[in-house]
Scaffold this motif. Structure first.
Motif, PDB file in Angstrom:
ATOM      1  N   ASP A  23      77.542  76.837  74.860  1.00  0.00           N
ATOM      2  CA  ASP A  23      76.392  76.806  74.318  1.00  0.00           C
ATOM      3  C   ASP A  23      76.182  75.940  73.255  1.00  0.00           C
ATOM      4  O   ASP A  23      75.988  76.438  72.027  1.00  0.00           O
ATOM      5  N   ARG A  70      73.094  72.208  80.181  1.00  0.00           N
ATOM      6  CA  ARG A  70      72.837  73.753  79.567  1.00  0.00           C
ATOM      7  C   ARG A  70      73.713  74.640  80.284  1.00  0.00           C
ATOM      8  O   ARG A  70      74.291  75.491  79.655  1.00  0.00           O
ATOM      9  N   ASP A  74      62.406  73.590  80.747  1.00  0.00           N
ATOM     10  CA  ASP A  74      63.211  74.653  79.781  1.00  0.00           C
ATOM     11  C   ASP A  74      62.754  75.932  80.736  1.00  0.00           C
ATOM     12  O   ASP A  74      63.340  77.137  80.320  1.00  0.00           O
ATOM     13  N   GLN A 102      72.234  69.994  74.546  1.00  0.00           N
ATOM     14  CA  GLN A 102      71.385  70.277  75.118  1.00  0.00           C
ATOM     15  C   GLN A 102      69.949  69.380  74.771  1.00  0.00           C
ATOM     16  O   GLN A 102      69.336  68.873  75.620  1.00  0.00           O
ATOM     17  N   LYS A 105      73.673  73.923  71.659  1.00  0.00           N
ATOM     18  CA  LYS A 105      72.103  73.458  71.726  1.00  0.00           C
ATOM     19  C   LYS A 105      71.801  72.108  70.951  1.00  0.00           C
ATOM     20  O   LYS A 105      70.875  71.418  71.591  1.00  0.00           O
TER      21      LYS A 105
END
Length: 256
Positions: free
Chosen positions: A89, A84, A255, A94, A91
């Motif tokens: 970035d 992360r 998270d 991740q 996603k």
């Protein structure tokens, strides 16, 4: 209800069988005038001390297992945070890392709570999943991680495997079998063999209370044995003190 459930775990059919046999033994000794003043110190030396030692040993194994499980979860979170925070970035990447890590945790849960007949297959799936994750972890390089950072990722994977292997040791190697066998022999035989003693001390009791001692001793000793039995395998999900593998809750916490 929780107290009743706890009592149900330490008082079972074995408790009542030993209690009935102890009461019958006391009645027979009373009927045939068999009286003896046996030393109670023998109980402490031959029974209570070994049982307490086994309970303490089993409890320490459980605490060690909890510590190892905590280490495992910490390394899993560290790997997820690396996906992360160390890369862009992405996603999809991740989520892929998270799902694969949770799958490892789920495989470990399946292995530790499974029946012995399926243990080998469950263990194989763990190694298969870790191997798969190790291959996926190569994608960190595609996201620009340097050699030093990749080394840390490799260390986290290694620590996950170390924690898992140590948990397996706790599962397979328990308190000494011979000591537990020795304790069971005396726990189940003592209330019966001490019938003459219960008769001798009942002279100081009111009528009808001569069976109080065999009942109390049977309940105490068998309950201690049941407590030790529940602590012996902290992964079987039977006792209230067993280790819970909170895969779903852990997924939500990752998270945060």
């Amino acid at each position: 209800m929780k107290i009743v459930k706890s009592l149900y775990l330490i008082i079972n059919y074995k408790t009542f069988i030993v209690t009935i046999l102890a009461v019958v033994s006391t009645w027979l000794c009373d009927h045939f005038h068999i009286v003896a003043d046996f030393p109670l110190t023998l109980v402490a030396i031959a029974i209570v001390f070994p049982v307490v030692f086994s309970i303490d040993s089993a409890y320490k194994r459980r605490e060690r297992a909890l510590s190892l499980l905590g280490d495992f979860k910490a390394h899993v979170i560290a790997l997820y945070h690396a996906s992360r925070d160390w890369v862009g970035d992405d996603k999809d990447f991740q989520n892929e890392i998270k799902l694969e890590l949770l799958q490892i945790y789920s495989r470990i849960r399946d292995f530790f709570v499974c029946k012995p007949q399926t243990a080998h297959e469950s263990e194989r799936l763990i190694y298969e999943q870790i191997s798969k994750f190790s291959m996926i972890a190569k994608k960190f390089r595609d996201h620009g991680l340097q050699v030093g950072e990749m080394s840390r990722v490799s260390q986290y994977i290694s620590k996950i495997m170390v924690a898992m292997e140590n948990l397996k040791v706790i599962l397979h190697y328990r308190t000494p079998v011979t000591l537990r066998a020795y304790s069971k022999v005396f726990i189940y035989s003592f209330p019966i063999l001490y019938g003459p003693y219960f008769v001798s001390v009942s002279e100081h009791y009111s009528e009808g209370l001569q069976y109080a001692m065999p009942i109390v001793f049977s309940f105490i000793l068998v309950s201690l044995d049941n407590i030790q039995g529940h602590l012996e395998n902290p992964f079987d999900q039977i006792g209230e003190d067993d280790i819970k593998f909170d895969v779903e809750d852990f997924s939500e916490m990752m998270d945060q």
